[in-house]
Design an enzyme around this catalytic site. Structure first.
Site, PDB file in Angstrom:
ATOM      1  NE  ARG A 269     -18.031  19.472  -9.877  1.00  6.37           N
ATOM      2  CZ  ARG A 269     -18.421  20.070 -11.005  1.00  6.37           C
ATOM      3  NH1 ARG A 269     -19.350  20.949 -10.824  1.00  6.37           N
ATOM      4  NH2 ARG A 269     -17.319  20.949 -11.456  1.00  6.37           N
ATOM      5  NE  ARG A 284     -26.885  19.319  -8.214  1.00  6.47           N
ATOM      6  CZ  ARG A 284     -26.742  19.510  -8.931  1.00  6.47           C
ATOM      7  NH1 ARG A 284     -25.948  20.148  -9.303  1.00  6.47           N
ATOM      8  NH2 ARG A 284     -27.602  20.435  -9.417  1.00  6.47           N
ATOM      9  CD  GLU A 356     -24.302  23.302 -16.008  1.00  7.02           C
ATOM     10  OE1 GLU A 356     -23.596  22.741 -15.887  1.00  7.02           O
ATOM     11  OE2 GLU A 356     -24.873  23.201 -15.014  1.00  7.02           O
ATOM     12  CB  SER A 359     -20.671  26.052 -18.441  1.00  6.89           C
ATOM     13  OG  SER A 359     -21.953  25.382 -17.147  1.00  6.89           O
ATOM     14  NE  ARG A 397     -24.927  16.837 -14.372  1.00  2.31           N
ATOM     15  CZ  ARG A 397     -25.276  17.960 -13.862  1.00  2.31           C
ATOM     16  NH1 ARG A 397     -24.623  19.523 -14.715  1.00  2.31           N
ATOM     17  NH2 ARG A 397     -24.873  17.927 -12.911  1.00  2.31           N
TER      18      ARG A 397
END
Length: 430
Positions: A269, A284, A356, A359, A397
């Protein structure tokens, strides 16, 4: 993608759907401009088609006069000229309708999914609803370090050399770091494959443009993706993209549903919209690993599967004994393509926050309509499947959560008991 017939009030969802969808747009923070433009274009398209059909009928009527006029020896040159003009007008009207069709499709691709009735209305993350909390955050008798400090102290995360080689938002994982990452991947795949019954998969890491449109990432998130120059190929931002398109343009049998996959992949990403956010450590990154859960479901079963999929992700956190909470996202925070979404947030002592880690979304037929994934029901009718996916889990994470929750005063990190068989029986990282 939504069905134009539904927006016009003549689809399966009934005549009241468009008013419900207007509320979805407003609650998501969108205006009604695009929707109104689509409906106006659709009216223009219908007018063009109606006019073309009328002129074609006149064309046929006049054409039928030619044999009789010839038989009577009359001049038909004017009639032929009139037919030629009608043919040109029909052709133009058809081209106009096709052009409007293309405009409508492009605009439909920019509309978000309709929200499920259980999604709370809100403007952002502060309005999300905590559904459940599991586990108690550990109380430490010493100053807590974050994963960045722990990784450097243990010598298992090297940011400096990664910056030299690749730039910011990259890291080398060394020794215990590499071993822990691989152990987590195998643990996730084992639990979801053997315990939860998903079919293990390793997908391609590049996909074409059509596949990105199929899941809803294009055109909205084009700038968040890395592109292969000179090729119609793009690095995947998540395994959701290739796995959703696994059945692209196919018709499945009702008896073969649901289809369930757990897919491991790296994810890439650009993080174009996250400048300045989570710049410390590996939370991130431009490149990270993830195990994705993917379900193709019958429409009337998809919300049951949504609960099960979310629960399957929670099991991983519970086996690792990591405190977490389940959060129902509100209308202003939910993703573009989701009809309903739960976030799982893990407790991170280094920042004293829940963050988070997964999801879990039900897209209903939003993605399958774009990717053209259908099934034939018991009556022989073709219907779109429902697609669902969720992280099971984001590996990096989880790596962070283990370092921070299992840290010891001397800088070592205790290895969760369920991971020890994957790490040669070792109980601590020093």
């Amino acid at each position: 993608m939504l069905d134009l017939k539904d927006l016009e009030g003549r689809g399966e969802r009934g005549p009241d759907f468009v008013e419900s969808y207007k509320k979805t747009l407003i609650n998501r923070g969108y205006t009604l401009e695009t929707l109104n433009k689509i409906l106006n274009l659709s009216e223009s398209r219908r007018s063009a088609i109606t006019a073309a059909e009328q002129k074609r009928a006149l064309q046929n009527q006049l054409s039928q006069q030619i044999p009789q006029l010839k038989k009577e020896g009359k001049d038909i040159s004017q009639l032929r000229e009139e037919l030629s003009v009608l043919a040109a007008e029909v052709k133009k009207l058809q081209a106009d309708a096709e052009g409007i069709d293309s405009q409508i499709r492009e605009l439909l691709l920019t509309l978000p999914n309709h929200l499920h009735s259980s999604v709370p209305v809100g403007n952002g993350s502060k309005d999300n609803v905590i559904v459940k909390t599991w586990g108690e955050p550990r109380r430490f008798g010493f100053p807590v370090k974050d994963h960045h400090q722990l990784g450097e102290t243990l010598g298992i995360i090297d940011f400096q050399r990664a910056g030299k080689v690749s730039g910011s938002r990259f890291a080398f994982l060394n020794g215990w770091g590499a071993r822990l990452e691989l152990a987590l991947i195998q643990f996730f795949m084992d639990i979801h494959g053997r315990l939860h019954g998903y079919r293990e998969m390793i997908p391609p890491y590049f996909v074409n443009t059509k596949s990105y449109y199929g899941t809803g990432q294009f055109p909205k998130f084009y700038d968040d993706v890395f592109h292969a120059q000179g090729f119609d190929l793009h690095l995947i931002s998540t395994a959701e993209v290739p796995v959703t398109n696994y059945y692209q343009d196919e018709i499945l049998s009702e008896k073969d549903l649901p289809q369930r996959f757990c897919a491991f992949s790296p994810c890439f990403r650009s993080e174009a919209g996250s400048h300045g956010r989570d710049t410390r450590g590996i939370f991130r990154q431009h490149q990270f690993h993830k195990v994705e859960l993917m379900i193709f479901s019958l429409p009337d079963e998809s919300y049951d599967w949504h609960e099960k999929l979310t629960r399957h992700a929670e099991v991983i956190l519970e086996q690792l004994e990591l405190p977490y909470r389940r959060v129902l996202l509100c209308s202003g925070d939910i993703g573009f393509g989701a009809a309903k979404c739960y976030d799982l947030e893990v407790w991170l002592p280094g920042v004293q926050e829940y963050r988070e880690i997964s999801s879990c979304s039900n897209f209903e037929d939003f993605q399958s309509r774009r990717a053209n994934i259908r099934y034939r029901d018991g009556k022989g009718n073709l219907r779109f499947v429902h697609t669902l996916n969720g992280s099971g889990l984001a590996v990096g994470r989880t790596f962070i959560a283990i370092l921070e929750n299992y840290q010891n005063e001397d800088g070592s990190v205790t290895i969760p008991s369920v991971l020890r068989p994957y790490l040669g029986g070792s109980s601590v990282m020093k």
